[in-house]
Write a protein that holds these residues in place. Structure first.
Motif, mmCIF file in Angstrom:
data_model
loop_
_atom_site.group_PDB
_atom_site.id
_atom_site.type_symbol
_atom_site.label_atom_id
_atom_site.label_comp_id
_atom_site.label_asym_id
_atom_site.label_seq_id
_atom_site.Cartn_x
_atom_site.Cartn_y
_atom_site.Cartn_z
ATOM 1 N N GLN A 236 0.837 -1.192 0.000
ATOM 2 C CA GLN A 236 0.000 0.000 0.000
ATOM 3 C C GLN A 236 0.880 1.254 0.000
ATOM 4 O O GLN A 236 1.805 1.371 0.779
ATOM 5 N N GLY A 237 0.585 2.212 -0.894
ATOM 6 C CA GLY A 237 1.384 3.429 -0.939
ATOM 7 C C GLY A 237 0.846 4.359 -1.981
ATOM 8 O O GLY A 237 -0.116 4.064 -2.659
ATOM 9 N N LYS A 238 1.477 5.507 -2.110
ATOM 10 C CA LYS A 238 1.075 6.501 -3.086
ATOM 11 C C LYS A 238 2.017 6.375 -4.274
ATOM 12 O O LYS A 238 3.228 6.495 -4.118
ATOM 13 N N ALA A 239 1.475 6.110 -5.458
ATOM 14 C CA ALA A 239 2.322 5.821 -6.612
ATOM 15 C C ALA A 239 1.925 6.662 -7.802
ATOM 16 O O ALA A 239 0.873 7.292 -7.821
ATOM 17 N N ASP A 240 2.809 6.643 -8.827
ATOM 18 C CA ASP A 240 2.443 7.287 -10.085
ATOM 19 C C ASP A 240 1.230 6.566 -10.676
ATOM 20 O O ASP A 240 1.044 5.372 -10.476
ATOM 21 N N THR A 241 0.420 7.291 -11.427
ATOM 22 C CA THR A 241 -0.743 6.698 -12.054
ATOM 23 C C THR A 241 -0.750 7.042 -13.532
ATOM 24 O O THR A 241 0.024 7.844 -14.009
ATOM 25 N N ASN A 242 -1.648 6.391 -14.274
ATOM 26 C CA ASN A 242 -1.655 6.590 -15.717
ATOM 27 C C ASN A 242 -2.731 7.577 -16.115
ATOM 28 O O ASN A 242 -3.277 8.300 -15.279
ATOM 29 N N SER A 243 -3.057 7.632 -17.378
ATOM 30 C CA SER A 243 -3.971 8.658 -17.878
ATOM 31 C C SER A 243 -5.414 8.208 -17.911
ATOM 32 O O SER A 243 -6.231 8.792 -18.617
ATOM 33 N N ASP A 244 -5.760 7.143 -17.202
ATOM 34 C CA ASP A 244 -7.150 6.713 -17.134
ATOM 35 C C ASP A 244 -8.001 7.758 -16.417
ATOM 36 O O ASP A 244 -7.503 8.536 -15.621
ATOM 37 N N ARG A 245 -9.295 7.738 -16.713
ATOM 38 C CA ARG A 245 -10.217 8.663 -16.064
ATOM 39 C C ARG A 245 -11.170 7.894 -15.157
ATOM 40 O O ARG A 245 -11.593 6.791 -15.481
ATOM 41 N N LEU A 246 -11.518 8.497 -14.062
ATOM 42 C CA LEU A 246 -12.470 7.923 -13.123
ATOM 43 C C LEU A 246 -13.654 8.863 -12.994
ATOM 44 O O LEU A 246 -13.478 10.068 -12.821
ATOM 45 N N PHE A 247 -14.857 8.321 -13.073
ATOM 46 C CA PHE A 247 -16.046 9.120 -12.818
ATOM 47 C C PHE A 247 -16.453 8.902 -11.367
ATOM 48 O O PHE A 247 -16.566 7.762 -10.908
#
Length: 432
Positions: free
Chosen positions: A113-124
């Protein structure tokens, strides 16, 4: 939380490597999850006292009716029925204490568990607000970097404080160009299905830009909705109502109505075959042949049955199989050609909630969040429970996590990972 992602399949070798990662980090979680489910099942379903031997962890400790043995204090305490302000030691409090102990143990073991880079996906996102109704927007995960992991949500200014019953991505102008929302009626305002361009949620578009089609269709309260990518039902969406299914064209407004014997809680269109699959409160799953007229006979192309209300259906494996879950916690994989159940996935916890399934064939996994607030990951191919992730917050039926799986966390070359939303927080579980 819904994820907008359409990606090409990867080689099976990568999926096997990722499943091995889940197994390597999930053995202890599986053991604890099984114990937790057993404890909850014995106490929730019938109100019986928890087993003294299992609670104490020592089979030599005798089970005394009406008493609880505390392994830390090494003594018995009397159980009182129900809740008591003077002596809070009740069956329910013991169950909650045991669940919290196991949750904290899993969190201690959870090293990924941690804070990581993310990709360009979108969340509604749909957020309940205190004054009633909902506030919703789109989160863009592009360009987020560690260690901040701060999220900016672009909110919509057109429909605030309207309760959302169901939503899905819609592809009108291009893939995922719109969001379809089923909104609850307020006072004199009837319920409606509203199509919103995703450009309305982008704050940096030019002032002269005109958004794509924005339209609204009056409907009764809907339990579910789905958008069609089938060429024989082009630019159409479906809404699952109480004892009825409506298929509507957003271009012409033409509607087809199909009467059912139960509330339709979940829907999904097939892409290659002109079929709309529906899961009902009665436990029935049926497919509507879209080539048939609503007044004709024989429009039910396939019929399957669960023992409880069906809350999620997912079509997979080149539309030859269907995954379904229900309010009894049962998850089944059905062969649509033989209408037989070919596999079950054990461990999911549900009693009455409308919980979704997340199927990812590319990685060969199935993800579901239970009513006990545990996120479980299974292997699609053999049904093995690979990993159990506890909620970062204490177990509460009001704080069931929402999850979205990304095949490329961290960018186009990134590894798969899981995003989890609880209350106002967003967590990331990625491969190390």
């Amino acid at each position: 939380m819904h994820k907008s992602s359409w990606q090409s399949r990867r080689h099976r070798r990568r999926g096997q490597r990722h499943r091995a990662w889940f197994r390597r980090h999930g053995s202890n979680e599986r053991n604890d999850a099984g114990a937790q489910q057993s404890t909850q099942g014995s106490s929730d379903g019938h109100g019986e006292a928890p087993s003294t031997s299992s609670t104490a962890g020592n089979s030599s400790v005798p089970d005394l009716p009406g008493y609880y043995f505390d392994p830390e204090k090494k003594r018995y305490f009397r159980l009182l029925p129900g809740h008591n302000n003077c002596n809070p030691l009740t069956k329910e409090s013991i169950r909650q204490k045991e669940m919290e102990r196991k949750r904290l143990k899993l969190l201690e073991e959870e090293k990924q568990q941690g804070k990581a880079d993310t990709n360009s996906d979108r969340l509604f996102t749909v957020n309940d607000v205190k004054v009633g109704g909902s506030k919703y927007g789109i989160i863009s995960l592009h360009g987020l970097k560690t260690p901040t992991f701060r999220v900016h949500m672009h909110e919509n200014l057109y429909f605030t404080n309207r309760k959302v019953n169901a939503m899905c991505w819609a592809s009108l102008n291009h893939l995922d160009s719109h969001v379809l929302l089923c909104l609850m009626g307020i006072a004199e305002t009837p319920g409606c299905a509203t199509l919103l361009p995703t450009s309305l949620f982008v704050s940096n578009h030019a002032a002269g830009d005109r958004p794509g089609m924005l339209c609204s269709f009056r409907i009764p309260g809907a339990w579910s909705c789905a958008w069609s990518l089938n060429i024989q039902a082009n630019n159409c969406f479906s809404t699952g109502l109480s004892r009825r299914v409506l298929v509507t064209s957003v271009v012409t407004g033409h509607r087809q109505s199909f009467g059912t014997s139960s509330d339709v809680l979940t829907q999904q269109f097939a892409v290659t075959a002109p079929l709309l699959f529906n899961g009902c409160r009665s436990g029935e799953i049926f497919a509507i042949d879209l080539r048939c007229q609503n007044q004709g006979k024989g429009w039910k192309a396939t019929r399957l049955f669960h023992d409880s209300a069906v809350t999620s259906v997912q079509i997979l494996q080149e539309e030859q199989c269907l995954m379904a879950s229900d309010m009894a916690g049962t998850i089944k994989l059905w062969d649509l050609r033989t209408t037989k159940c070919i596999r079950q996935y054990a461990g999911h916890v549900n009693e009455y909630a409308h919980l979704p399934l997340h199927v990812h064939e590319e990685e060969g996994i199935l993800v579901a969040v239970g009513q006990d607030c545990y996120t479980r990951i299974w292997s699609l191919h053999d049904g093995q429970l690979l990993r159990t992730i506890p909620s970062p917050y204490p177990t509460s039926k009001a704080d069931i996590p929402s999850v979205a799986f990304s095949s490329r966390l961290g960018g186009s070359q990134g590894a798969p990972g899981l995003l989890m939303a609880v209350r106002q927080d967003l967590y990331c579980f990625s491969y190390s």
